[in-house]
Design an enzyme around this catalytic site. Structure first.
Site, PDB file in Angstrom:
ATOM      1  N   GLU A  35       0.831  -1.290  -0.100  1.00 51.32           N
ATOM      2  CA  GLU A  35      -0.145   0.040  -0.080  1.00 51.32           C
ATOM      3  C   GLU A  35       0.830   1.258  -0.033  1.00 51.32           C
ATOM      4  OE1 GLU A  35      -3.491   0.950  -0.232  1.00 51.32           O
ATOM      5  OE2 GLU A  35      -2.468   2.943   0.201  1.00 51.32           O
ATOM      6  N   HIS A 440     -18.107   7.527  -6.244  1.00 50.87           N
ATOM      7  CA  HIS A 440     -18.376   5.951  -6.245  1.00 50.87           C
ATOM      8  C   HIS A 440     -17.969   5.529  -7.860  1.00 50.87           C
ATOM      9  CE1 HIS A 440     -21.747   6.080  -3.660  1.00 50.87           C
ATOM     10  NE2 HIS A 440     -20.938   6.185  -2.873  1.00 50.87           N
TER      11      HIS A 440
HETATM   12  C1  LIG Z   1     -15.066  10.382   0.000  1.00 50.70           C
HETATM   13  C2  LIG Z   1     -15.735   9.153  -0.287  1.00 50.70           C
HETATM   14  C3  LIG Z   1     -17.110   8.841   0.396  1.00 50.70           C
HETATM   15  C4  LIG Z   1     -17.762   7.770   0.135  1.00 50.70           C
HETATM   16  N1  LIG Z   1     -18.658   7.422   0.707  1.00 50.70           N
HETATM   17  C5  LIG Z   1     -19.183   6.011   0.817  1.00 50.70           C
HETATM   18  C6  LIG Z   1     -20.408   5.541   1.648  1.00 50.70           C
HETATM   19  O1  LIG Z   1     -20.824   6.298   2.527  1.00 50.70           O
HETATM   20  N2  LIG Z   1     -20.585   4.421   1.530  1.00 50.70           N
HETATM   21  C7  LIG Z   1     -20.199   3.359   0.508  1.00 50.70           C
HETATM   22  O2  LIG Z   1     -20.934   2.504   0.485  1.00 50.70           O
HETATM   23  N3  LIG Z   1     -19.218   3.877  -0.191  1.00 50.70           N
HETATM   24  C8  LIG Z   1     -18.811   5.017  -0.123  1.00 50.70           C
HETATM   25  N4  LIG Z   1     -17.631   5.401  -0.912  1.00 50.70           N
HETATM   26  C9  LIG Z   1     -17.315   4.517  -1.591  1.00 50.70           C
HETATM   27  C10 LIG Z   1     -16.342   3.222  -1.244  1.00 50.70           C
HETATM   28  O3  LIG Z   1     -15.625   3.590  -0.210  1.00 50.70           O
HETATM   29  C11 LIG Z   1     -15.447   2.611  -2.342  1.00 50.70           C
HETATM   30  O4  LIG Z   1     -16.325   2.217  -3.674  1.00 50.70           O
HETATM   31  C12 LIG Z   1     -14.665   1.496  -1.859  1.00 50.70           C
HETATM   32  O5  LIG Z   1     -14.030   1.772  -0.949  1.00 50.70           O
HETATM   33  C13 LIG Z   1     -13.713   1.056  -3.204  1.00 50.70           C
HETATM   34  O6  LIG Z   1     -12.960   0.113  -2.612  1.00 50.70           O
HETATM   35  P1  LIG Z   1     -11.761  -0.584  -3.586  1.00 50.70           P
HETATM   36  O7  LIG Z   1     -11.144  -1.590  -2.861  1.00 50.70           O
HETATM   37  O8  LIG Z   1     -12.017  -0.558  -4.859  1.00 50.70           O
HETATM   38  O9  LIG Z   1     -10.788   0.702  -3.494  1.00 50.70           O
HETATM   39  P2  LIG Z   1      -9.974   1.563  -2.608  1.00 50.70           P
HETATM   40  O10 LIG Z   1     -10.485   1.247  -1.155  1.00 50.70           O
HETATM   41  O11 LIG Z   1      -9.760   2.968  -3.138  1.00 50.70           O
HETATM   42  O12 LIG Z   1      -8.626   0.844  -2.498  1.00 50.70           O
HETATM   43  C14 LIG Z   1      -7.432   0.963  -3.390  1.00 50.70           C
HETATM   44  C15 LIG Z   1      -6.008   0.976  -2.429  1.00 50.70           C
HETATM   45  O13 LIG Z   1      -5.165   0.661  -3.343  1.00 50.70           O
HETATM   46  C16 LIG Z   1      -4.026   1.917  -2.923  1.00 50.70           C
HETATM   47  N5  LIG Z   1      -3.200   2.134  -4.291  1.00 50.70           N
HETATM   48  C17 LIG Z   1      -3.785   2.655  -5.439  1.00 50.70           C
HETATM   49  N6  LIG Z   1      -2.844   2.706  -6.301  1.00 50.70           N
HETATM   50  C18 LIG Z   1      -1.558   2.383  -5.890  1.00 50.70           C
HETATM   51  C19 LIG Z   1      -0.499   2.205  -6.060  1.00 50.70           C
HETATM   52  N7  LIG Z   1       0.189   2.418  -7.564  1.00 50.70           N
HETATM   53  N8  LIG Z   1       0.791   1.699  -5.278  1.00 50.70           N
HETATM   54  C20 LIG Z   1       0.198   1.491  -3.914  1.00 50.70           C
HETATM   55  N9  LIG Z   1      -1.171   1.565  -3.553  1.00 50.70           N
HETATM   56  C21 LIG Z   1      -1.836   1.886  -4.368  1.00 50.70           C
HETATM   57  C22 LIG Z   1      -4.798   2.851  -2.455  1.00 50.70           C
HETATM   58  O14 LIG Z   1      -4.096   3.868  -1.773  1.00 50.70           O
HETATM   59  C23 LIG Z   1      -5.995   2.325  -1.852  1.00 50.70           C
HETATM   60  O15 LIG Z   1      -5.666   2.182  -0.389  1.00 50.70           O
HETATM   61  C24 LIG Z   1     -17.073   6.616  -0.410  1.00 50.70           C
HETATM   62  C25 LIG Z   1     -15.775   6.953  -1.404  1.00 50.70           C
HETATM   63  C26 LIG Z   1     -14.994   8.258  -1.207  1.00 50.70           C
HETATM   64  C27 LIG Z   1     -13.961   8.260  -1.766  1.00 50.70           C
END
Ligand SMILES: Cc1cc2nc3c(=O)[nH]c(=O)nc-3n(C[C@H](O)[C@H](O)[C@H](O)COP(=O)(O)OP(=O)(O)OC[C@H]3O[C@@H](n4cnc5c(N)ncnc54)[C@H](O)[C@@H]3O)c2cc1C
Length: 512
Positions: A35, A440
């Site tokens: 990460e 989202h």
């Molecule tokens: C401000 C905000 C409010 C939201 N509110 C809600 C809500 O109330 N309810 C809800 O259900 N959803 C909500 N969401 C959406 C939800 O949180 C996301 O859809 C979900 O977290 C996506 O998960 P993911 O595993 O796809 O990506 P993420 O959780 O974004 O994880 C990706 C990870 O990979 C890491 N990463 C990326 N590129 C690299 C790289 N090159 N090198 C090393 N690490 C890297 C990032 O730093 C991150 O930690 C919200 C999102 C945001 C941003």
């Protein structure tokens, strides 16, 4: 660092933390979780109240500060789309609303050529994730890692919102929209630690309890450049800037999120060949769909001044409403909260409340492209918001419905004047001027079998062995609601597919 693990998970976000936990629990394998951000135990990250959350969204220490290219559908505006850059990912900075989606969303995924991704197939994974405060049932989970609770102290305005919805013929607010029926109005569910006052993310609920496991190595502060391929087999993850290789003897799993996973694939030579060549990247696996199909939820604010004082809420939205409009799934979700969640120019002194209709199923589709091959450079994000007129019409309808709700007797004695859009404003131009992201983004590594698909129904990248993508990017179409709960479900299912060699133990009725 030139080391080897059985599984290497790139990205410790919502999905990555779930995967790490489940792979440790269900195999004897070693797991590396990589990460770029820092640990999730910073006080401001785990506090759940409103000012703390919103201040995270512009903070580069915990968020990727993505911004779209100018959006013609929004009058040329550029829109900030922060994403989590910390263990727990976007789930560590999100607004905590817990919404599984509509059963029809997943049946749609299955109908797109993804066997065993229908709602009945996926329900066991939603349940496996959840420790629901109401206890287990045929629809809710009682023993999973993530505590899910109903919003505790809704304001007078939010109670009025729910009775207004009832007056307009929607089902009343005292039921569970994550259960057997979604349409209607309800108080929101949230993911919090027991006691309610602290954020629960997959970092706290899934990862924290296994951090002492010797088979787990979590490396924070490390930027992932690309997946290392030997021919068409993934053999590890290449880090930036030094080029260290973290080897994977079984699989590499990319979980960098919708706005980063496709960029990691492209830098690895997996994607649309002409675009890769533009950036001097040798195309290794031709997959035109990488970075395509980008879409997102958009909202507009319909704000009112309030005649009564309203205490600041814990979450942006205390209540929600899903309206059934077409194709068996709701077209609009409403966030409702006792705050002025509208552009600065419309705000006034004193209390207020906001209806925020959300476009749930945008027709517009955009794309993500590399700005350069350098991993530290943010990609070009072009969701093509409101390119399709039909999307504008749904939001205009949302504004009208908000006004109908506000005009019911439920708001008598509470509702003061309409602040936004205001009675004389043209609604189409208001939508184009003010619509903004609900954070989202999904769809850039879509699951399926056609030319545009990036992963198959077991989330394996087409044309590559030993490589999966597991995060919100694999959604072929966005769900009817906030995207964290379905992303957790995706990772639960992925862990099952990985450890059962594709059989899907939970779905087949097996026990963990
Ligand atoms: C401000 C905000 C409010 C939201 N509110 C809600 C809500 O109330 N309810 C809800 O259900 N959803 C909500 N969401 C959406 C939800 O949180 C996301 O859809 C979900 O977290 C996506 O998960 P993911 O595993 O796809 O990506 P993420 O959780 O974004 O994880 C990706 C990870 O990979 C890491 N990463 C990326 N590129 C690299 C790289 N090159 N090198 C090393 N690490 C890297 C990032 O730093 C991150 O930690 C919200 C999102 C945001 C941003």
């Amino acid at each position: 660092m030139n080391v080897s693990f059985d599984y290497v998970i790139a990205g410790a976000g919502t999905a990555g933390c779930v995967l790490a936990r489940r792979l440790l629990e269900r195999t004897d394998a070693t797991v590396a979780l990589l990460e770029v951000g820092g640990p999730a135990d910073r006080d401001e990250v785990i506090r759940a109240d409103i000012p703390a959350v919103t201040s995270l969204w512009g903070n580069p220490e915990v968020a990727w500060l993505h911004r779209t290219v100018p959006q013609p559908g929004l009058g040329g505006r550029e829109v900030d789309i922060p994403q989590g850059r910390v263990v727990g990912g976007s789930g560590s900075i999100n607004a905590l609303m817990y919404v599984r989606g509509n059963p029809g969303d997943f049946d749609h995924w299955r109908s797109l050529g993804n066997p065993r991704w229908g709602y009945a197939d996926l329900l066991p994974y939603f349940k496996a994730a959840e420790r629901y405060e109401g206890g287990p049932s045929s629809l809710r989970g009682g023993t999973g890692p993530l505590h899910v609770a109903r919003y505790r102290e809704p304001s007078q305005a939010t109670k009025a919102f729910l009775s207004a919805a009832t007056k307009l013929g929607y089902a009343d607010g005292d039921w569970d929209y994550n259960g057997d029926r979604q349409a209607g109005g309800a108080f929101v569910y949230q993911s919090t630690r027991e006691g309610g006052e602290r954020r629960s993310s997959t970092a706290t609920a899934y990862l924290e309890p296994v951090l002492t496991d010797r088979r787990l190595t979590v490396v924070t502060g490390t930027l992932i450049d690309r997946v290392e391929l030997a021919g068409t087999k993934a053999v590890g993850v290449r880090l930036a800037p030094g080029g260290d290789l973290v080897r994977a003897s079984r699989e590499v799993i990319v979980s960098c999120g919708t706005l980063s996973s496709p960029a990691v694939l492209m830098r690895s030579g997996i994607g649309p060949p002409a675009h890769l060549a533009e950036h001097g990247i040798d195309p290794r696996v031709i997959l035109p769909g990488v970075g395509q199909n980008l879409h997102d939820h958009l909202l507009v604010g319909v704000g009112y001044a309030s005649q009564v004082d309203l205490a600041p809420p814990e979450l942006i939205a205390e209540g929600g409403l899903f309206t059934e409009i077409s194709h068996d799934v709701p077209e609009l979700q409403f966030f409702f909260g006792p705050v002025q969640f509208i552009d600065d120019e419309y705000r006034t002194e004193g209390p207020g409340f906001t209806f925020a209709p959300v476009l749930l199923h945008p027709r517009s589709r955009g794309e993500l492209l590399l700005r350069s091959a350098h991993p530290a450079e943010l990609p070009l994000v072009n969701p093509r918001y409101l390119e399709q007129e039909a999307d504008v019409r749904v939001l205009v309808r949302g504004i009208s419905l908000a006004r109908e709700l506000a005009a019911t007797p439920a708001f008598t004695g509470i509702r003061d004047r309409e602040l936004a859009p205001g009675p004389d404003t043209d609604l189409v131009s208001y939508v184009r001027r003010s619509a903004t992201t609900v954070w989202h983004p999904v769809g850039t590594c879509a699951m399926g079998s056609g030319d545009a698909a990036v992963v198959d129904a077991e989330l394996r990248v087409h044309g590559v062995t030993g490589l999966r993508v597991v995060d919100a990017s694999i959604m072929p179409a966005i769900t009817s609601g906030n995207t964290n709960a379905p992303t957790i479900m995706i990772a639960e299912r992925a862990a099952d597919l990985i450890t059962a060699s594709g059989e899907g133990l939970i779905a087949a009725g097996g026990e963990r």
